[in-house]
Write a protein that holds these residues in place. Sequence first.
Motif, PDB file in Angstrom:
ATOM      1  N   THR A   1      -0.142  -4.921   2.728  1.00 29.93           N
ATOM      2  CA  THR A   1       1.312  -4.822   2.855  1.00 29.93           C
ATOM      3  C   THR A   1       1.798  -3.658   2.001  1.00 29.93           C
ATOM      4  OG1 THR A   1       1.772  -6.286   0.979  1.00 29.93           O
ATOM      5  CG2 THR A   1       1.428  -7.334   3.124  1.00 29.93           C
ATOM      6  N   ASP A   2       3.077  -3.316   2.179  1.00 29.42           N
ATOM      7  CA  ASP A   2       3.630  -2.232   1.373  1.00 29.42           C
ATOM      8  C   ASP A   2       3.959  -2.673  -0.053  1.00 29.42           C
ATOM      9  OD1 ASP A   2       5.716  -3.889   1.921  1.00 29.42           O
ATOM     10  OD2 ASP A   2       6.973  -2.377   2.895  1.00 29.42           O
ATOM     11  N   LYS A   3       3.709  -3.943  -0.372  1.00 28.68           N
ATOM     12  CA  LYS A   3       3.940  -4.451  -1.713  1.00 28.68           C
ATOM     13  C   LYS A   3       2.634  -4.335  -2.515  1.00 28.68           C
ATOM     14  CE  LYS A   3       5.703  -8.424  -4.300  1.00 28.68           C
ATOM     15  NZ  LYS A   3       6.144  -9.848  -4.238  1.00 28.68           N
ATOM     16  N   THR A   4       2.293  -3.123  -2.894  1.00 28.45           N
ATOM     17  CA  THR A   4       1.056  -2.905  -3.650  1.00 28.45           C
ATOM     18  C   THR A   4       1.303  -3.160  -5.131  1.00 28.45           C
ATOM     19  OG1 THR A   4       1.557  -0.541  -3.845  1.00 28.45           O
ATOM     20  CG2 THR A   4       0.190  -1.232  -1.978  1.00 28.45           C
TER      21      THR A   4
END
Length: 247
Positions: A195-198
């Motif tokens: 996801t883009d929540k790294t």
Amino acid sequence: MHKTKSKTKNTGFYIALAICIVTIAAAAWTTYGSVVEYYQPQDVHTGNEVSGEPYSSEEPSEMPEPSEDESETPAEESVQESSMESTPQEASDVSEESSDVQMNSLPEESAAERMVCCPIENGMVLKPMSMTKLLFARTTNDWRVHRGTDYTAQPGTAVLAMTDGVVQSVYHDALYGEVICIDHEECTARYCGLTDKTLVREGDHVQAGQPIGYIGTIPCEQSDDSHLHLELLSGTKYLTLEQLTQK
């Protein structure tokens, strides 16, 4: 009178000839004596003698013990004196040099000796890496090579760094979704389909088992079950996690 002069000349000639003969004989005798004296041995040794001392082939029953004056040679004394003259500073320098040599001689840890963990806790392999045998791709409906290993994981599952390393980049790829690229010394790892929540960014140091992101989607493999696509690259060669731990 003429006859008297002739006799006188003859007598002088014979006298001169006799003197020459005597001189030549004396010189010859002297030369002969010198030659005979040169070739005659000066001293003839009898028996087994070396340097004037008698030699025996029998081994001595015991070696003579050195006297107190001979027990310590001047060379040993000089060595002892030089060792006693060394200063504490020199001794510390030697110990530091030896410790540096020992540190430099320590072998580096291999990947097998370092802690290496699966990027998905209790993850199972959904599709193996295959660079020679073609595998069927459900999304594209064709047969192709598979450059990475797919591990089954539910969306939102934490993705773990498999070993220590440094984050090289975090970027979005049209085919593989969100990608985190980490340099693990033995190889470069690409964790794809996040996801883009790294949880990390470029330049961060990570440790084995540290969470770096969460499972998202992989556009080029979206028809497969939810999973992590992991690529391990050593130079131009693709590896599996098992091959990495055997290096």
